[in-house]
Design a protein around this motif. Structure first.
Motif, PDB file in Angstrom:
ATOM      1  N   GLY A 235       0.822  -1.203   0.000  1.00  0.00           N
ATOM      2  CA  GLY A 235       0.000   0.000   0.000  1.00  0.00           C
ATOM      3  C   GLY A 235       0.856   1.252   0.000  1.00  0.00           C
ATOM      4  O   GLY A 235       2.078   1.189  -0.157  1.00  0.00           O
ATOM      5  N   PRO A 236       0.251   2.407   0.184  1.00  0.00           N
ATOM      6  CA  PRO A 236       1.010   3.663   0.223  1.00  0.00           C
ATOM      7  C   PRO A 236       1.938   3.705   1.428  1.00  0.00           C
ATOM      8  O   PRO A 236       1.592   3.226   2.511  1.00  0.00           O
ATOM      9  CB  PRO A 236      -0.088   4.728   0.315  1.00  0.00           C
ATOM     10  CG  PRO A 236      -1.263   4.021   0.899  1.00  0.00           C
ATOM     11  CD  PRO A 236      -1.199   2.623   0.386  1.00  0.00           C
ATOM     12  N   ARG A 237       3.113   4.280   1.242  1.00  0.00           N
ATOM     13  CA  ARG A 237       4.090   4.341   2.327  1.00  0.00           C
ATOM     14  C   ARG A 237       3.929   5.583   3.192  1.00  0.00           C
ATOM     15  O   ARG A 237       4.681   5.777   4.142  1.00  0.00           O
ATOM     16  CB  ARG A 237       5.506   4.297   1.743  1.00  0.00           C
ATOM     17  CG  ARG A 237       5.801   3.001   0.994  1.00  0.00           C
ATOM     18  CD  ARG A 237       7.232   2.966   0.497  1.00  0.00           C
ATOM     19  NE  ARG A 237       7.516   1.727  -0.197  1.00  0.00           N
ATOM     20  CZ  ARG A 237       8.705   1.426  -0.728  1.00  0.00           C
ATOM     21  NH1 ARG A 237       9.702   2.284  -0.620  1.00  0.00           N
ATOM     22  NH2 ARG A 237       8.889   0.277  -1.346  1.00  0.00           N
ATOM     23  N   HIS A 238       2.985   6.419   2.851  1.00  0.00           N
ATOM     24  CA  HIS A 238       2.784   7.655   3.590  1.00  0.00           C
ATOM     25  C   HIS A 238       1.321   7.726   4.033  1.00  0.00           C
ATOM     26  O   HIS A 238       0.477   6.942   3.599  1.00  0.00           O
ATOM     27  CB  HIS A 238       3.112   8.856   2.698  1.00  0.00           C
ATOM     28  CG  HIS A 238       2.522   8.752   1.318  1.00  0.00           C
ATOM     29  ND1 HIS A 238       1.182   8.901   1.070  1.00  0.00           N
ATOM     30  CD2 HIS A 238       3.098   8.436   0.128  1.00  0.00           C
ATOM     31  CE1 HIS A 238       0.943   8.722  -0.217  1.00  0.00           C
ATOM     32  NE2 HIS A 238       2.087   8.440  -0.821  1.00  0.00           N
ATOM     33  N   ALA A 239       1.043   8.675   4.904  1.00  0.00           N
ATOM     34  CA  ALA A 239      -0.322   8.846   5.394  1.00  0.00           C
ATOM     35  C   ALA A 239      -1.236   9.317   4.268  1.00  0.00           C
ATOM     36  O   ALA A 239      -0.821  10.062   3.373  1.00  0.00           O
ATOM     37  CB  ALA A 239      -0.342   9.854   6.539  1.00  0.00           C
ATOM     38  N   LEU A 240      -2.500   8.860   4.296  1.00  0.00           N
ATOM     39  CA  LEU A 240      -3.500   9.289   3.318  1.00  0.00           C
ATOM     40  C   LEU A 240      -4.676   9.950   4.037  1.00  0.00           C
ATOM     41  O   LEU A 240      -4.957   9.651   5.200  1.00  0.00           O
ATOM     42  CB  LEU A 240      -4.005   8.090   2.507  1.00  0.00           C
ATOM     43  CG  LEU A 240      -3.078   7.494   1.452  1.00  0.00           C
ATOM     44  CD1 LEU A 240      -3.757   6.318   0.782  1.00  0.00           C
ATOM     45  CD2 LEU A 240      -2.665   8.529   0.416  1.00  0.00           C
ATOM     46  N   TYR A 241      -5.345  10.829   3.289  1.00  0.00           N
ATOM     47  CA  TYR A 241      -6.522  11.520   3.811  1.00  0.00           C
ATOM     48  C   TYR A 241      -7.689  11.256   2.877  1.00  0.00           C
ATOM     49  O   TYR A 241      -7.568  11.387   1.652  1.00  0.00           O
ATOM     50  CB  TYR A 241      -6.263  13.022   3.911  1.00  0.00           C
ATOM     51  CG  TYR A 241      -5.249  13.389   4.969  1.00  0.00           C
ATOM     52  CD1 TYR A 241      -5.655  13.880   6.210  1.00  0.00           C
ATOM     53  CD2 TYR A 241      -3.885  13.227   4.731  1.00  0.00           C
ATOM     54  CE1 TYR A 241      -4.723  14.210   7.179  1.00  0.00           C
ATOM     55  CE2 TYR A 241      -2.947  13.555   5.693  1.00  0.00           C
ATOM     56  CZ  TYR A 241      -3.373  14.043   6.915  1.00  0.00           C
ATOM     57  OH  TYR A 241      -2.450  14.357   7.876  1.00  0.00           O
ATOM     58  N   PHE A 242      -8.819  10.869   3.460  1.00  0.00           N
ATOM     59  CA  PHE A 242     -10.015  10.582   2.689  1.00  0.00           C
ATOM     60  C   PHE A 242     -10.999  11.733   2.891  1.00  0.00           C
ATOM     61  O   PHE A 242     -11.587  11.865   3.961  1.00  0.00           O
ATOM     62  CB  PHE A 242     -10.628   9.261   3.134  1.00  0.00           C
ATOM     63  CG  PHE A 242     -11.883   8.868   2.406  1.00  0.00           C
ATOM     64  CD1 PHE A 242     -11.845   8.523   1.063  1.00  0.00           C
ATOM     65  CD2 PHE A 242     -13.112   8.849   3.062  1.00  0.00           C
ATOM     66  CE1 PHE A 242     -12.992   8.162   0.395  1.00  0.00           C
ATOM     67  CE2 PHE A 242     -14.269   8.484   2.397  1.00  0.00           C
ATOM     68  CZ  PHE A 242     -14.208   8.143   1.061  1.00  0.00           C
ATOM     69  N   LEU A 243     -11.116  12.589   1.873  1.00  0.00           N
ATOM     70  CA  LEU A 243     -11.990  13.754   1.937  1.00  0.00           C
ATOM     71  C   LEU A 243     -11.699  14.585   3.186  1.00  0.00           C
ATOM     72  O   LEU A 243     -12.606  15.033   3.890  1.00  0.00           O
ATOM     73  CB  LEU A 243     -13.457  13.322   1.888  1.00  0.00           C
ATOM     74  CG  LEU A 243     -13.842  12.543   0.628  1.00  0.00           C
ATOM     75  CD1 LEU A 243     -15.254  11.999   0.729  1.00  0.00           C
ATOM     76  CD2 LEU A 243     -13.703  13.410  -0.612  1.00  0.00           C
ATOM     77  N   GLY A 244     -10.407  14.748   3.471  1.00  0.00           N
ATOM     78  CA  GLY A 244      -9.972  15.569   4.584  1.00  0.00           C
ATOM     79  C   GLY A 244      -9.735  14.827   5.875  1.00  0.00           C
ATOM     80  O   GLY A 244      -9.081  15.347   6.785  1.00  0.00           O
TER      81      GLY A 244
END
Length: 464
Positions: A392-401
């Motif tokens: 998966g992504p190696r960094h933090a993700l934001y879902f609609l903020g």
């Protein structure tokens, strides 16, 4: 639609739902304008316009001899796809997982694009704890594409990402039944020639795998299908699902690989094998021979079919007949190179080519007959469980903020194997999802706890 994508439609029955589920925990305190379900729904409606696969539905006809097609849903309604469940101020983690199990027990409506997101709110109504239970049909995505589509919906910070106008304008048009039938007829007419090309290659696979085994020089050969021992969860499925989650520290996992060699996947197979071994021992059903997992492998870098699913699979021994965790790990790690070489000796597109050849009506009726006759209880066990590791992504993700704090994936189950463990690596951890047929494994949380215990034991034994 490619044959491999369509095969997940044909495999689906009332008791075998081919849906990929995922539980996403959200920190809504990062939403600049404050969280509300209505605001989230409006934001998702805008974002989905830039994700074409989420705007398409299945188009088919009884007269179509080929595979179905994807068409644009010009009547797309976000309220059908995004819904809310309020668990109340007293809602607990157990209630959350129980609700997810119930949602995972229902099929998706093929009259609409094949995905849904359920927003689950609990705690203080004015500052709720929010999770999203995401459901997408396997014909739309595989594990790798699922991670990519999630990244398309999300962002790397709490701001609202710009919409790509080119993607918003991309569509595949309205349903055209005559065009569908003509395309299906062309596909069927080309199958005899394709069969002549596929047969020699397929018959040569055993010899290619033996050569790959010889080049590897050490390690066990890939287990053969139908050689797995029967356990209490290797029977026909019912429609009911139960889920559990667990997170592992990625640094701890890599510490094991630093001490013993091998890969993160070797650690995953070892701790899952240890957890399942302990679970079966507690139920008096531990087999004397090693259990076998099927491990999906992405072919996205090697295959360009244009389909959503670009995946193959290999069989892997879990070495559950070995009591010592370190010895189990070493056996799994030693076999990994041989197994990968053998799996790589098969052309990535071969599975997709055969899926294209499949007679759709026969596959559909055959699957339903297989389920009705409960043949999974009769024939030898093909494999014991599914173990999948998705980068998966190696960094933090934001879902609609809202910051995503955890993402736990759950793969579909197939008759004869009522347990699956899927791992997603992200932001310094492995988020695991355990899904089971509730009538075969009613307590997947015991397996989840066993995974944590197995990693702790492996760390302790390798500390000196």
């Amino acid at each position: 639609m490619t044959g491999l994508d369509a095969s997940f439609l044909y495999l689906e029955t009332p008791e075998q739902m081919m849906v990929i589920n995922g539980l996403v925990h959200l920190d809504v305190t990062t939403v600049e304008e404050g969280y509300s379900f209505e605001r989230l729904r409006s934001g998702l409606a805008r974002r989905v316009k830039a994700v074409p696969p989420f705007r398409r539905k299945v188009h088919d006809s009884p007269w179509n001899p080929g595979h179905p097609a994807w068409v644009e849903d010009f009547d797309f309604d976000i309220t059908h796809h995004l819904r809310r469940i309020e668990l109340g101020p007293a809602g607990t983690e157990d209630e959350l997982l129980e609700t997810c199990g119930r949602l995972a027990s229902t099929p998706l409506d093929r009259a609409h694009p094949l995905w849904q997101i359920w927003i689950l709110e609990r705690g203080d109504p004015h500052a709720p704890t929010v999770s999203a239970f995401c459901r997408v049909h396997h014909s739309v995505i595989d594990g790798m594409l699922g991670a990519e589509l999630l990244s398309a919906l999300a962002a790397t910070d709490a701001t609202t990402p710009d919409q790509d106008p080119a993607l918003a304008r991309t569509h595949v048009g309205r349903a055209n039944t005559l065009q569908l039938i003509a395309g299906g007829a062309r596909d069927v007419l080309g199958r005899p020639l394709a069969l002549l090309r596929l047969l020699p290659e397929t018959l040569s696979v055993p010899a290619a795998m033996r050569r790959a085994r010889g080049r590897a020089g050490h390690g066990e050969s890939m287990p053969a299908p139908f050689t797995a021992p029967r356990t209490l969860f290797n029977h026909s499925l019912t429609p009911h699902r139960a889920v559990a989650t667990v997170s592992l520290d990625l640094a701890s996992v890599k510490l094991v690989t630093a001490r013993l060699g091998g890969t993160v996947n070797d650690v995953l197979l070892t701790v899952v094998g240890g957890a399942v071994r302990s679970y079966l021992e507690a139920h008096g059903d531990s087999p004397t021979s090693s259990m076998v997992a099927i491990v999906p492998m992405s072919t996205r870098d090697d295959l360009a079919t244009g389909g959503a699913n670009q995946v193959s699979a290999m069989f892997a021994s879990l070495a559950t007949d070995v009591a010592d965790p370190v010895e189990r790990y070493e056996r799994i790690s030693a076999a990994a190179e041989t197994t990968k070489r053998q799996a790589a000796s098969i052309r990535p597109a071969l599975l997709d080519n055969w899926a294209r050849m499949g007679p759709r009506r026969l596959l559909d009726m055959g699957m339903r007959a297989y389920e009705a006759l409960r043949l999974a209880d009769v024939h030898p066990v093909i494999y014991n469980l599914i173990v999948s590791n998705v980068p998966g992504p190696r960094h933090a993700l934001y879902f609609l903020g809202a910051r995503i704090t955890h993402m736990h994936p759950f793969g579909p189950l197939l008759h004869g194997a009522g347990l699956s463990v899927t791992s997603l690596s992200t932001d310094g951890r492995l988020d695991l999802g355990v899904i089971s047929c509730e009538h075969l494994v009613p307590d997947p949380d015991a397996v989840a706890r066993g995974i944590t215990a197995a990693l702790d034991e492996l760390l302790e034994l390798t500390a000196s």
